[in-house]
Design a protein around this motif. Sequence first.
Motif, PDB file in Angstrom:
ATOM      1  N   PHE A 125      -9.762   8.152  -1.388  1.00 39.92           N
ATOM      2  CA  PHE A 125     -10.862   7.276  -0.898  1.00 39.92           C
ATOM      3  C   PHE A 125     -11.720   8.112  -1.535  1.00 39.92           C
ATOM      4  CE2 PHE A 125      -7.821   5.495   1.971  1.00 39.92           C
ATOM      5  CZ  PHE A 125      -7.971   4.302   1.832  1.00 39.92           C
ATOM      6  N   ARG A 131       0.985  -1.034   0.225  1.00 43.81           N
ATOM      7  CA  ARG A 131       0.070   0.146   0.268  1.00 43.81           C
ATOM      8  C   ARG A 131       1.086   1.514   0.417  1.00 43.81           C
ATOM      9  NH1 ARG A 131      -3.145  -3.159   4.914  1.00 43.81           N
ATOM     10  NH2 ARG A 131      -4.668  -3.677   3.777  1.00 43.81           N
ATOM     11  N   ARG A 132       2.479   0.998   0.197  1.00 45.16           N
ATOM     12  CA  ARG A 132       2.821   2.360   0.599  1.00 45.16           C
ATOM     13  C   ARG A 132       3.653   2.864  -0.694  1.00 45.16           C
ATOM     14  NH1 ARG A 132       6.542   1.196   5.922  1.00 45.16           N
ATOM     15  NH2 ARG A 132       4.472   1.289   6.906  1.00 45.16           N
ATOM     16  N   ALA A 157     -14.503   3.942   8.760  1.00 40.69           N
ATOM     17  CA  ALA A 157     -13.691   5.235   7.638  1.00 40.69           C
ATOM     18  C   ALA A 157     -11.951   4.891   7.359  1.00 40.69           C
ATOM     19  CB  ALA A 157     -14.092   5.509   6.600  1.00 40.69           C
ATOM     20  N   LEU A 158     -11.918   5.473   9.184  1.00 40.49           N
ATOM     21  CA  LEU A 158     -10.247   6.197   9.560  1.00 40.49           C
ATOM     22  C   LEU A 158      -9.482   4.709   9.553  1.00 40.49           C
ATOM     23  CD1 LEU A 158     -11.028   8.965  11.899  1.00 40.49           C
ATOM     24  CD2 LEU A 158     -10.403   9.220   8.754  1.00 40.49           C
ATOM     25  N   GLY A 167     -11.512  10.424   4.413  1.00 40.99           N
ATOM     26  CA  GLY A 167     -10.649   9.933   5.631  1.00 40.99           C
ATOM     27  C   GLY A 167      -9.601   9.996   5.799  1.00 40.99           C
ATOM     28  N   LEU A 168      -9.715  12.249   5.649  1.00 40.23           N
ATOM     29  CA  LEU A 168      -8.999  12.473   6.352  1.00 40.23           C
ATOM     30  C   LEU A 168      -8.775  11.983   7.894  1.00 40.23           C
ATOM     31  CD1 LEU A 168      -8.607  15.995   4.553  1.00 40.23           C
ATOM     32  CD2 LEU A 168      -7.416  13.399   4.056  1.00 40.23           C
ATOM     33  N   PHE A 169      -7.591  11.795   8.614  1.00 35.17           N
ATOM     34  CA  PHE A 169      -7.063  12.180  10.000  1.00 35.17           C
ATOM     35  C   PHE A 169      -8.011  12.886  10.863  1.00 35.17           C
ATOM     36  CE2 PHE A 169      -4.347   8.735   8.072  1.00 35.17           C
ATOM     37  CZ  PHE A 169      -4.880   8.042   8.401  1.00 35.17           C
ATOM     38  N   PRO A 170      -8.766  13.080  11.402  1.00 30.81           N
ATOM     39  CA  PRO A 170      -8.832  14.079  11.893  1.00 30.81           C
ATOM     40  C   PRO A 170      -7.726  15.273  13.422  1.00 30.81           C
ATOM     41  CG  PRO A 170     -10.379  12.439  12.758  1.00 30.81           C
ATOM     42  CD  PRO A 170      -9.492  12.238  11.952  1.00 30.81           C
ATOM     43  N   HIS A 171      -7.634  14.069  13.641  1.00 31.69           N
ATOM     44  CA  HIS A 171      -6.102  14.374  14.770  1.00 31.69           C
ATOM     45  C   HIS A 171      -5.164  14.749  13.781  1.00 31.69           C
ATOM     46  CE1 HIS A 171      -5.674  10.677  13.910  1.00 31.69           C
ATOM     47  NE2 HIS A 171      -4.052  10.599  14.521  1.00 31.69           N
ATOM     48  N   MET A 172      -5.073  15.079  12.791  1.00 31.79           N
ATOM     49  CA  MET A 172      -3.783  15.137  12.824  1.00 31.79           C
ATOM     50  C   MET A 172      -4.055  16.632  11.393  1.00 31.79           C
ATOM     51  SD  MET A 172      -1.831  11.904  10.929  1.00 31.79           S
ATOM     52  CE  MET A 172      -1.205  10.471  11.150  1.00 31.79           C
ATOM     53  N   VAL A 232       1.977  11.770   5.954  1.00 26.80           N
ATOM     54  CA  VAL A 232       1.892  10.257   6.406  1.00 26.80           C
ATOM     55  C   VAL A 232       2.416   9.225   6.337  1.00 26.80           C
ATOM     56  CG1 VAL A 232      -0.802  10.425   5.697  1.00 26.80           C
ATOM     57  CG2 VAL A 232       0.064   8.872   8.010  1.00 26.80           C
ATOM     58  N   THR A 233       2.720   9.285   4.678  1.00 24.49           N
ATOM     59  CA  THR A 233       3.208   7.814   3.805  1.00 24.49           C
ATOM     60  C   THR A 233       4.930   7.796   4.319  1.00 24.49           C
ATOM     61  OG1 THR A 233       1.253   7.563   2.821  1.00 24.49           O
ATOM     62  CG2 THR A 233       3.120   6.525   1.806  1.00 24.49           C
ATOM     63  N   TYR A 237      -3.879   6.239  -2.939  1.00 28.13           N
ATOM     64  CA  TYR A 237      -5.224   5.874  -2.861  1.00 28.13           C
ATOM     65  C   TYR A 237      -5.962   6.943  -2.292  1.00 28.13           C
ATOM     66  CZ  TYR A 237      -9.255   2.722  -2.418  1.00 28.13           C
ATOM     67  OH  TYR A 237     -10.983   2.132  -2.761  1.00 28.13           O
ATOM     68  N   ARG A 290      -2.706  13.369  -0.501  1.00 30.46           N
ATOM     69  CA  ARG A 290      -1.854  12.682   0.286  1.00 30.46           C
ATOM     70  C   ARG A 290      -1.922  11.393  -0.937  1.00 30.46           C
ATOM     71  NH1 ARG A 290      -5.660  10.113   5.474  1.00 30.46           N
ATOM     72  NH2 ARG A 290      -7.124   9.602   3.655  1.00 30.46           N
ATOM     73  N   ALA A 320     -14.329   8.235   0.334  1.00 33.55           N
ATOM     74  CA  ALA A 320     -15.183   8.654   1.787  1.00 33.55           C
ATOM     75  C   ALA A 320     -14.062  10.070   2.302  1.00 33.55           C
ATOM     76  CB  ALA A 320     -15.912   8.183   3.213  1.00 33.55           C
ATOM     77  N   ALA A 333      -8.543   4.275   5.806  1.00 33.19           N
ATOM     78  CA  ALA A 333      -7.596   5.187   5.317  1.00 33.19           C
ATOM     79  C   ALA A 333      -6.381   4.734   6.209  1.00 33.19           C
ATOM     80  CB  ALA A 333      -8.250   6.040   5.813  1.00 33.19           C
ATOM     81  N   GLY A 349      -5.128   1.847   4.229  1.00 34.00           N
ATOM     82  CA  GLY A 349      -4.714   2.235   3.125  1.00 34.00           C
ATOM     83  C   GLY A 349      -3.475   3.547   2.694  1.00 34.00           C
ATOM     84  N   VAL A 350      -2.670   4.262   3.231  1.00 32.89           N
ATOM     85  CA  VAL A 350      -2.073   5.006   3.261  1.00 32.89           C
ATOM     86  C   VAL A 350       0.003   4.442   3.401  1.00 32.89           C
ATOM     87  CG1 VAL A 350      -3.178   6.922   4.172  1.00 32.89           C
ATOM     88  CG2 VAL A 350      -1.895   5.449   5.452  1.00 32.89           C
ATOM     89  N   GLY A 351      -0.662   2.475   4.278  1.00 29.96           N
ATOM     90  CA  GLY A 351       0.455   1.599   4.378  1.00 29.96           C
ATOM     91  C   GLY A 351       0.914   1.874   5.710  1.00 29.96           C
ATOM     92  N   ARG A 399      -7.663  18.406  21.519  1.00 30.65           N
ATOM     93  CA  ARG A 399      -5.926  18.420  21.076  1.00 30.65           C
ATOM     94  C   ARG A 399      -5.355  20.047  21.619  1.00 30.65           C
ATOM     95  NH1 ARG A 399      -7.748  14.313  18.572  1.00 30.65           N
ATOM     96  NH2 ARG A 399      -9.318  14.629  17.444  1.00 30.65           N
ATOM     97  N   LEU A 428       5.676   7.210   6.343  1.00 34.10           N
ATOM     98  CA  LEU A 428       6.066   6.009   7.573  1.00 34.10           C
ATOM     99  C   LEU A 428       6.665   5.318   6.375  1.00 34.10           C
ATOM    100  CD1 LEU A 428       2.115   4.801   7.125  1.00 34.10           C
ATOM    101  CD2 LEU A 428       3.539   5.536   9.314  1.00 34.10           C
ATOM    102  N   ARG A 443      -0.659   5.481  15.727  1.00 33.48           N
ATOM    103  CA  ARG A 443      -0.805   7.065  15.306  1.00 33.48           C
ATOM    104  C   ARG A 443      -2.088   7.191  15.182  1.00 33.48           C
ATOM    105  NH1 ARG A 443       3.752   7.782  11.283  1.00 33.48           N
ATOM    106  NH2 ARG A 443       5.141   6.381  12.574  1.00 33.48           N
ATOM    107  N   LEU A 447      -7.253   8.987  18.326  1.00 32.91           N
ATOM    108  CA  LEU A 447      -8.889   9.637  18.667  1.00 32.91           C
ATOM    109  C   LEU A 447      -9.090   8.654  19.689  1.00 32.91           C
ATOM    110  CD1 LEU A 447      -9.174   8.516  14.983  1.00 32.91           C
ATOM    111  CD2 LEU A 447      -9.010  10.771  16.223  1.00 32.91           C
TER     112      LEU A 447
END
Lengths: 255, 518
Positions: free
Chosen positions: A81, A74-75, B119-120, A85-90, A98-99, A79, A148, A83, B123, B126-128, B217, A102, B137, B142
């Motif tokens: 999405f 996946r890296r 979904a998160l 699907g952004l990470f709400p805490h970042m 992010v990738t 992808y 992303r 939906a 995700a 999905g980002v690896g 946060r 990683l 992370r 969360l």
Amino acid sequence: MIELEELTKRYADSVAVDRLSLRVAAGEVLVLLGGSGCGKTTTLKMINRLIEPTSGRVRLDGRDTAEIEPHSLRRGIGYAFQAVGLFPHMSVAGNIGVTPQLLGWPDARVRERVDALLELVELEPAGFRERLPHQLSGGQQQRVGLARALAAEPRVLLLDEPFGALDPLTRDRLQQSFQAIRSRLGLTAVFVTHDMVEALLLGDRIAVMRDGALVQVGTPEQLLREPAGDYVADLMATPRRQAEVMERYLEGGGR
Amino acid sequence: MSEQLALLPGYGIAHLRLTLVALAVGAALSVPAGIWVTRRKSLEPGILGVASVIQTIPSLALLAIMVPALGALGALTASWFGVSLRSIGYVPAVIALTLYSVLPILRNTVTGIEGVDPALVEAARGVGMTPGQRLARVELPLALPVIVAGVRTAAVWVVGTATLSTPVGATSLGNFIFSGLQTRNTTAVLVGCVAAAALALALDQTIRLLEVGARRRSRGLLAAAGAVLLLLYGVTAASVAFERLGGGERSLRIGAKAFTEQYILAELMAQQVARGTGRPTEIVSSLGSTVAFDALRSGDLDVYVDYSGTIWATIMKRGGSFVDRDTVLAEVSRFLSREHGIRVLGSLGFENTYALGMRADRAESLGLRRIGDLPRVAERLEIGGDYEFFQRAEWKALVEAYGLAFRAERSMDPALMYQAVATGDVDVISAFSTDGRIAAYDIVLLQDERGVIPPYDAILLVGPRIAEAEPGVAAALESLVGALDAGTMQRLNLAVDRDGRAPADVARGFLDAGRAPE
Ligand SMILES: Nc1ncnc2c1ncn2[C@@H]1O[C@H](COP(=O)(O)OP(=O)(O)OP(=O)(O)O)[C@@H](O)[C@H]1O
Ligand SMILES: [Mg+2]
């Protein structure tokens, strides 16, 4: 090069994808087209193993993806999405980077990459870098999602209606810049959309799906000239019908 | 009041030490367990079930169970590794409190992680991210506000429950409450309650700040709350370090069970040892009856006063009628020395026997003078006893010998028993013969004409280690042998129970004057 061989996904009482075989050549953009629920997203997720197929196989540059560690597979595949699907805490920067992170990119390189991608998706870096996803509009979130997907410079992209929530002008501009980068980087991509015009504009070839099965695959010309059946013919007729409406307006005829 | 406030820092820090360590250990166990459960769904009902069951054990019982459990464990570790565990005091209390904190933290960890938008999670895959990276992370950050909310619930429970660790020998704000209730010192009870409530509130608000910080946060909020918690932990750690460094000689541990006479006797012993040897002492008060004996045997206590009949009936499981006072004393001494290496210095000079007591006017109107008179009216009467009375061998012997069958048996706090019989809430009580309230409430004791209840000489017990290694302690205490007759003890008790004087005060007065107040 992506090869799908007899790819099938069966749920308890339904078949989401039914013996789908497709081949996406290196540097080619294949558009997946079809009505709601016809199995587009399921197909896309089977390519990067977010969903494991019931049967069939996916090969990436000849290698069976079932033999690759899911996270390293996946890296290497961007992808976007449906939906988002952004990470709400970042922050926006954190989401985009992010990738690369990683993958162990140095921080400076990640920062540079984030800014370049923000420019690309037409979000002013200084103003958006540190925002949190809930401080963005739906369309802005979608653009960050696209950034992303592109961040780690993947050779393969899977895009699930990436421009769905954009206004026509932004959508038009982003379609243009997508065209530009994909030919510059020689990206191989599978692009899901509902939108015929987008399909014609961006797809080297178009695969039409219906009820989980492949109906026809070919270049836009092939699909326009020799539609395999009424469903494809109808589908291909939609832009023409819209264009006719436009023309009548321009001639002052109204509807 | 000022006397109670002087005790506040010591009890407060001891309380913090219990609470903060139990919470930290509880969180360190429950968060990983919660994460593990979310990875293995099949385990979830089992593990959450066990945690819920622990939660339903009454907290006092959970604390009390730890003492024999640790005793048994200590015997094992002693024979395997040569290390014995302390079965009373801090360790059992902290273990019980830790267990008590598990459920809210565990449950919230599971809820928090399972509540993350699928979904998160997708995700993140999905980002690896690897499963570990996804947890660290995405899922944990969360779920953090929910997990912190669980810690907050646990904190409030643990602060409250920690007040119940006094009977297992751990100092806490509960010391105010237990001794205050027994010695009718309302100020002490209030100080204890208010301090515990304030501590609970303070921790609750601090952790709430952490929770809000995690939710929004906000670095600032997190830092502020973190600083307060760090300060609390710092104070606690410093107090432990200070004690370790300053301590040098381990203080002599003097036990007291949970009633007035025992508080006074413990003070008497402590002051006598201090006067005689200058050795530092520490009173471990409000202990459960068998907790005290177990603790002496295992070396967690050094000295305390027990009653010959209690050892005779409860520990030696002996019975019989009209057993002679001297015989019991001699046999108990021989038994304790032979079986446990415990030295009996001798009787203090009085008996505190179990006796059936009634209000004088009521006994007279029913024509009752002896226990043998009871059976004909017992079915119309209710009897009240302290918590252990109806389980004790003495009660069973009484029932058997006299054929007693009361309308109801009520267990109650010894401090309330006398009042209950005085107001007529119960008709008969299991009185302690030296209790000053017998005279104060005009209670008569019914004669045990069949001699079922054994003699109860108050005897001074010295634990095995001190008996061997510190003859000076025994020598100092020996001057108390034979020094108190029953009347003296009653007056000392009354000075606390009726006049509201502090046990330490009363003890000091006695040692200074050589006699009890009139
Ligand atoms: N987890 C699941 N369990 C059962 N059925 C599912 C599951 N996921 C998807 N499906 C079904 O599989 C079919 C294909 O779904 P998919 O998400 O691939 O459709 P789609 O073509 O992407 O539709 P849309 O254009 O609306 O996004 C649908 O009928 C859907 O209801
Ligand atoms: Mg879809």
